[in-house]
Design a protein around this motif. Structure first.
Motif, PDB file in Angstrom:
ATOM      1  N   GLU A  94      -4.827 -22.666   8.443  1.00 19.98           N
ATOM      2  CA  GLU A  94      -5.604 -22.110   9.550  1.00 19.98           C
ATOM      3  C   GLU A  94      -4.725 -21.183  10.373  1.00 19.98           C
ATOM      4  O   GLU A  94      -3.613 -21.542  10.758  1.00 19.98           O
ATOM      5  CB  GLU A  94      -6.139 -23.237  10.442  1.00 19.98           C
ATOM      6  CG  GLU A  94      -7.083 -22.770  11.515  1.00 19.98           C
ATOM      7  CD  GLU A  94      -8.411 -22.263  10.980  1.00 19.98           C
ATOM      8  OE1 GLU A  94      -8.902 -21.237  11.467  1.00 19.98           O
ATOM      9  OE2 GLU A  94      -8.954 -22.921  10.063  1.00 19.98           O
ATOM     10  N   GLY A  95      -5.205 -19.974  10.610  1.00 19.35           N
ATOM     11  CA  GLY A  95      -4.482 -19.012  11.428  1.00 19.35           C
ATOM     12  C   GLY A  95      -3.472 -18.165  10.686  1.00 19.35           C
ATOM     13  O   GLY A  95      -2.887 -17.252  11.265  1.00 19.35           O
ATOM     14  N   ALA A  96      -3.242 -18.452   9.405  1.00 20.03           N
ATOM     15  CA  ALA A  96      -2.288 -17.652   8.628  1.00 20.03           C
ATOM     16  C   ALA A  96      -2.912 -16.314   8.253  1.00 20.03           C
ATOM     17  O   ALA A  96      -4.125 -16.186   8.121  1.00 20.03           O
ATOM     18  CB  ALA A  96      -1.858 -18.402   7.372  1.00 20.03           C
ATOM     19  N   ILE A  97      -2.058 -15.332   8.084  1.00 29.32           N
ATOM     20  CA  ILE A  97      -2.469 -14.038   7.543  1.00 29.32           C
ATOM     21  C   ILE A  97      -2.406 -14.172   6.021  1.00 29.32           C
ATOM     22  O   ILE A  97      -1.418 -14.682   5.486  1.00 29.32           O
ATOM     23  CB  ILE A  97      -1.514 -12.918   8.007  1.00 29.32           C
ATOM     24  CG1 ILE A  97      -1.535 -12.785   9.527  1.00 29.32           C
ATOM     25  CG2 ILE A  97      -1.864 -11.595   7.329  1.00 29.32           C
ATOM     26  CD1 ILE A  97      -0.414 -11.903  10.070  1.00 29.32           C
ATOM     27  N   HIS A  98      -3.434 -13.716   5.351  1.00 32.19           N
ATOM     28  CA  HIS A  98      -3.418 -13.758   3.889  1.00 32.19           C
ATOM     29  C   HIS A  98      -3.356 -12.340   3.340  1.00 32.19           C
ATOM     30  O   HIS A  98      -4.245 -11.518   3.589  1.00 32.19           O
ATOM     31  CB  HIS A  98      -4.658 -14.465   3.329  1.00 32.19           C
ATOM     32  CG  HIS A  98      -4.732 -14.351   1.848  1.00 32.19           C
ATOM     33  ND1 HIS A  98      -5.689 -13.605   1.218  1.00 32.19           N
ATOM     34  CD2 HIS A  98      -3.928 -14.835   0.875  1.00 32.19           C
ATOM     35  CE1 HIS A  98      -5.484 -13.639  -0.085  1.00 32.19           C
ATOM     36  NE2 HIS A  98      -4.426 -14.381  -0.308  1.00 32.19           N
ATOM     37  N   ILE A  99      -2.281 -12.064   2.616  1.00 38.19           N
ATOM     38  CA  ILE A  99      -2.136 -10.797   1.896  1.00 38.19           C
ATOM     39  C   ILE A  99      -1.520 -11.139   0.545  1.00 38.19           C
ATOM     40  O   ILE A  99      -0.389 -11.632   0.487  1.00 38.19           O
ATOM     41  CB  ILE A  99      -1.220  -9.798   2.643  1.00 38.19           C
ATOM     42  CG1 ILE A  99      -1.751  -9.513   4.055  1.00 38.19           C
ATOM     43  CG2 ILE A  99      -1.077  -8.506   1.837  1.00 38.19           C
ATOM     44  CD1 ILE A  99      -0.793  -8.690   4.918  1.00 38.19           C
ATOM     45  N   PRO A 100      -2.239 -10.921  -0.556  1.00 37.34           N
ATOM     46  CA  PRO A 100      -1.654 -11.209  -1.862  1.00 37.34           C
ATOM     47  C   PRO A 100      -0.330 -10.463  -2.049  1.00 37.34           C
ATOM     48  O   PRO A 100      -0.146  -9.352  -1.545  1.00 37.34           O
ATOM     49  CB  PRO A 100      -2.711 -10.710  -2.847  1.00 37.34           C
ATOM     50  CG  PRO A 100      -3.993 -10.755  -2.075  1.00 37.34           C
ATOM     51  CD  PRO A 100      -3.606 -10.407  -0.661  1.00 37.34           C
TER      52      PRO A 100
ATOM     53  N   ALA B 105       2.370  -2.468   1.262  1.00 39.19           N
ATOM     54  CA  ALA B 105       1.387  -1.492   1.751  1.00 39.19           C
ATOM     55  C   ALA B 105       0.771  -1.941   3.069  1.00 39.19           C
ATOM     56  O   ALA B 105       0.554  -1.125   3.974  1.00 39.19           O
ATOM     57  CB  ALA B 105       0.295  -1.268   0.706  1.00 39.19           C
ATOM     58  N   GLN B 106       0.501  -3.239   3.198  1.00 39.19           N
ATOM     59  CA  GLN B 106      -0.144  -3.720   4.417  1.00 39.19           C
ATOM     60  C   GLN B 106       0.850  -4.018   5.540  1.00 39.19           C
ATOM     61  O   GLN B 106       0.450  -4.255   6.675  1.00 39.19           O
ATOM     62  CB  GLN B 106      -1.009  -4.935   4.105  1.00 39.19           C
ATOM     63  CG  GLN B 106      -2.224  -4.527   3.289  1.00 39.19           C
ATOM     64  CD  GLN B 106      -3.273  -5.599   3.237  1.00 39.19           C
ATOM     65  OE1 GLN B 106      -3.330  -6.495   4.060  1.00 39.19           O
ATOM     66  NE2 GLN B 106      -4.140  -5.509   2.252  1.00 39.19           N
ATOM     67  N   ALA B 107       2.145  -3.978   5.238  1.00 35.78           N
ATOM     68  CA  ALA B 107       3.166  -4.175   6.259  1.00 35.78           C
ATOM     69  C   ALA B 107       3.654  -2.854   6.842  1.00 35.78           C
ATOM     70  O   ALA B 107       4.300  -2.839   7.881  1.00 35.78           O
ATOM     71  CB  ALA B 107       4.347  -4.939   5.676  1.00 35.78           C
TER      72      ALA B 107
ATOM     73  N   GLU C 117       2.519   3.146   8.370  1.00 32.20           N
ATOM     74  CA  GLU C 117       2.320   4.537   7.961  1.00 32.20           C
ATOM     75  C   GLU C 117       1.351   4.697   6.794  1.00 32.20           C
ATOM     76  O   GLU C 117       0.950   5.816   6.483  1.00 32.20           O
ATOM     77  CB  GLU C 117       3.664   5.172   7.631  1.00 32.20           C
ATOM     78  CG  GLU C 117       4.574   5.255   8.843  1.00 32.20           C
ATOM     79  CD  GLU C 117       5.943   5.820   8.518  1.00 32.20           C
ATOM     80  OE1 GLU C 117       6.087   6.492   7.468  1.00 32.20           O
ATOM     81  OE2 GLU C 117       6.856   5.574   9.313  1.00 32.20           O
ATOM     82  N   THR C 118       0.956   3.609   6.151  1.00 33.11           N
ATOM     83  CA  THR C 118       0.052   3.719   4.998  1.00 33.11           C
ATOM     84  C   THR C 118      -1.399   3.919   5.406  1.00 33.11           C
ATOM     85  O   THR C 118      -2.211   4.322   4.585  1.00 33.11           O
ATOM     86  CB  THR C 118       0.103   2.454   4.117  1.00 33.11           C
ATOM     87  OG1 THR C 118      -0.367   1.339   4.872  1.00 33.11           O
ATOM     88  CG2 THR C 118       1.497   2.211   3.575  1.00 33.11           C
ATOM     89  N   GLY C 119      -1.726   3.593   6.636  1.00 29.14           N
ATOM     90  CA  GLY C 119      -3.123   3.631   7.056  1.00 29.14           C
ATOM     91  C   GLY C 119      -3.885   2.406   6.592  1.00 29.14           C
ATOM     92  O   GLY C 119      -5.080   2.283   6.820  1.00 29.14           O
ATOM     93  N   LYS C 120      -3.202   1.469   5.918  1.00 29.01           N
ATOM     94  CA  LYS C 120      -3.826   0.253   5.403  1.00 29.01           C
ATOM     95  C   LYS C 120      -3.138  -0.992   5.953  1.00 29.01           C
ATOM     96  O   LYS C 120      -3.296  -2.077   5.424  1.00 29.01           O
ATOM     97  CB  LYS C 120      -3.754   0.227   3.876  1.00 29.01           C
ATOM     98  CG  LYS C 120      -4.491   1.362   3.235  1.00 29.01           C
ATOM     99  CD  LYS C 120      -4.366   1.334   1.738  1.00 29.01           C
ATOM    100  CE  LYS C 120      -5.114   2.532   1.161  1.00 29.01           C
ATOM    101  NZ  LYS C 120      -5.159   2.526  -0.270  1.00 29.01           N
ATOM    102  N   ALA C 121      -2.372  -0.821   7.005  1.00 29.69           N
ATOM    103  CA  ALA C 121      -1.572  -1.925   7.530  1.00 29.69           C
ATOM    104  C   ALA C 121      -2.445  -3.024   8.116  1.00 29.69           C
ATOM    105  O   ALA C 121      -3.481  -2.760   8.728  1.00 29.69           O
ATOM    106  CB  ALA C 121      -0.605  -1.422   8.597  1.00 29.69           C
TER     107      ALA C 121
END
Length: 128
Positions: free
Chosen positions: A50-56, A62-64, A67-71
């Motif tokens: 609960e409350g964790a960020i999920h990014i495969p 890319a999501q970190a 500058e990618t526009g997808k952060a």
């Protein structure tokens, strides 16, 4: 010299800190984030924090990167040094690789020892 995945993980682990699951849980309550790099199917089958960020794992960099526009905004907000990113996967291998990449990108990171199994063994809560 060719490296195995085991070699890559050991190399990454040499550059990142580890943290006990209970300590990561307490740190999240103080404003740090937990980043779960498991695949979506793993969250469904094994549970999620609960409350964790999920990014495969394959999308972390890319999501970190703002500058990618997808952060991912919650993750990118920690790049300024306002807190630590505690990374978790099933066993720790993907978490070590992701934590090391994030460290190189300017984040303060740690790997949650034991992965999700360690989290469960510590009796910490999971989202239903």
């Amino acid at each position: 010299m060719n490296k195995s995945m085991k070699d890559l993980v050991a190399d990454a682990r040499s550059r990142v800190d580890g943290i006990a699951p209970a300590d990561a849980h307490r740190a999240m309550a103080q404003g740090d984030v937990i980043l779960d790099v498991r695949e979506t199917a793993e969250l469904k089958s094994d549970g999620a924090i609960e409350g964790a960020i999920h990014i495969p794992r394959g999308l972390v960099e890319a999501q970190a990167d703002p500058e990618t526009g997808k952060a991912n905004e919650a993750l990118a907000a920690k790049r300024d040094g306002t807190g630590r990113v505690h990374v978790l996967c099933a066993s720790g291998a993907r978490a070590a690789l992701a934590a090391d990449s994030l460290r190189q990108m300017g984040y303060d990171t740690a790997v949650i020892e034991g992965g999700l199994a360690g989290w469960k063994d510590a009796g910490l809560p999971l989202r239903a």
